[in-house]
Design a protein around this motif. Structure first.
Motif, PDB file in Angstrom:
ATOM      1  N   LYS A   1      25.864  62.623  75.252  1.00 39.12           N
ATOM      2  CA  LYS A   1      26.227  63.619  76.268  1.00 39.12           C
ATOM      3  C   LYS A   1      25.799  65.026  75.818  1.00 39.12           C
ATOM      4  O   LYS A   1      25.293  65.829  76.608  1.00 39.12           O
TER       5      LYS A   1
ATOM      6  N   GLU B   1      35.880  68.098  72.917  1.00 36.56           N
ATOM      7  CA  GLU B   1      36.641  68.987  72.030  1.00 36.56           C
ATOM      8  C   GLU B   1      35.685  69.655  71.043  1.00 36.56           C
ATOM      9  O   GLU B   1      34.911  68.973  70.351  1.00 36.56           O
TER      10      GLU B   1
ATOM     11  N   GLU C   1      29.594  60.804  72.872  1.00 38.51           N
ATOM     12  CA  GLU C   1      29.631  62.271  72.893  1.00 38.51           C
ATOM     13  C   GLU C   1      28.306  62.853  72.430  1.00 38.51           C
ATOM     14  O   GLU C   1      27.827  63.849  72.970  1.00 38.51           O
TER      15      GLU C   1
ATOM     16  N   THR D   1      32.468  72.742  74.977  1.00 39.99           N
ATOM     17  CA  THR D   1      33.554  73.082  75.908  1.00 39.99           C
ATOM     18  C   THR D   1      33.093  72.876  77.349  1.00 39.99           C
ATOM     19  O   THR D   1      33.831  72.340  78.183  1.00 39.99           O
ATOM     20  N   SER D   2      31.854  73.283  77.638  1.00 41.85           N
ATOM     21  CA  SER D   2      31.333  73.193  79.015  1.00 41.85           C
ATOM     22  C   SER D   2      31.165  71.747  79.492  1.00 41.85           C
ATOM     23  O   SER D   2      31.143  71.485  80.690  1.00 41.85           O
ATOM     24  N   ILE D   3      31.045  70.786  78.553  1.00 41.68           N
ATOM     25  CA  ILE D   3      30.876  69.379  78.973  1.00 41.68           C
ATOM     26  C   ILE D   3      32.124  68.533  78.679  1.00 41.68           C
ATOM     27  O   ILE D   3      32.078  67.298  78.683  1.00 41.68           O
ATOM     28  N   GLY D   4      33.229  69.245  78.406  1.00 43.99           N
ATOM     29  CA  GLY D   4      34.503  68.550  78.262  1.00 43.99           C
ATOM     30  C   GLY D   4      34.696  67.789  76.962  1.00 43.99           C
ATOM     31  O   GLY D   4      35.467  66.831  76.905  1.00 43.99           O
TER      32      GLY D   4
END
Length: 298
Positions: A101, A242, A98, A237-240
């Motif tokens: 990302k 939490e 994460e 939020t935009s990259i999925g």
């Protein structure tokens, strides 16, 4: 008191004591049962055990002084049975995947370097916003935490909040004054950022309010303290992923240190925790994995 502490204590008084049956008891009539009854009522109304313990801690300080000056026979707060602390909720962090990302998603974002510094140093939001160029030692690749920038309430004579101002204050505790090694790649990014900021200062001249802050807006003024957290939520939020609070980037930094096998005592100093217990309590989830690894080695 630091302005932020005053604001917190003031809030506790306004929310949980003022204009309550308990708040109207005369000091010399006060007994443990009054406190006990009040805390039970708060608990029944959904106030958390942690908040009730905080109220009692603040009151205990006040009643210590009342006892010292002879207004009361005993500090009744010391005799109260307090509700048990809630179990430490698991600390939310970004996993390694994460984190990668997220770093990919913030490329060219206005606050990109601020997030990178948060993940690479574990600084609190106020410490990052209070960072000045004089705190960064480019020769030895480290930064020094010397202050914190905080938005605090202003009160009128009737104790009402009439506005807010941004103030510089010393960090949270004595241990928060610390030196942190900065990874070489972040030092390079900071040098580029400094160069770009200097060019902007030359261009704007008097228009730029130069307080020497590393992170500020285009006119040199401090960044609004809630903004990094809001932007973080939107990006995740935009990259999925939490959403997490900004403070969770600090926990992510500490978790990466533990994963790399850094001793807890070193992590404590880098995080600026007052004692090792704080460090260990927060990061037990990481220690569990390390214990399993240790057993495998045996």
């Amino acid at each position: 008191l630091k302005p932020k502490s005053f604001q917190r204590y003031h809030g506790i008084y306004k929310n949980y004591i003022e204009n309550t049956d308990f708040g109207n008891i005369k000091l010399n009539d006060l007994r443990t049962t009054h406190l006990q009854r009040h805390y039970k009522k708060l608990l029944d109304n959904g106030v958390t055990p942690t908040t009730i313990r905080q109220i009692n801690t603040n009151l205990k300080t006040c009643l210590n002084e009342a006892e010292r000056q002879g207004y009361i026979q005993k500090n009744w707060c010391k005799l109260v049975t307090l509700p048990k602390k809630e179990n430490n909720k698991e600390v939310k962090i970004l996993t390694k995947q994460e984190q990668e990302k997220f770093l990919e998603a913030i490329k060219d974002h206005e606050l990109e370097l601020l997030y990178i510094v948060a993940l690479g140093t574990g600084l609190r939001i106020g410490e990052i916003l209070g960072l000045k160029w004089s705190d960064i030692d480019f020769k030895n690749n480290e930064l020094h935490v010397n202050r914190s920038l905080q938005k605090v309430a202003l009160y009128d004579d009737d104790d009402k909040i009439i506005g807010y101002e941004v103030v510089e204050s010393t960090p949270k505790t004595k241990n928060s004054l610390r030196a942190i090694p900065v990874p070489q790649n972040i030092i390079k990014r900071l040098k580029v950022h400094k160069k770009e900021q200097n060019e902007l200062i030359l261009l704007l001249q008097e228009e730029y309010d130069n307080k020497n802050y590393v992170f500020c807006n285009k006119l040199g003024k401090p960044i609004e303290d809630k903004r990094p957290g809001r932007n973080l939520k939107t990006i995740l939020t935009s990259i999925g992923i939490e959403p997490i609070k900004f403070h969770a980037l600090r926990h992510t930094y500490a978790t990466r240190l533990f994963e790399a096998g850094i001793p807890p005592k070193t992590v404590q100093h880098l995080m600026g925790h007052a004692d090792i217990e704080t460090t260990m309590n927060i990061y037990t989830h990481v220690m569990k994995e390390q214990k399993l690894e240790a057993i495998e080695k045996i």
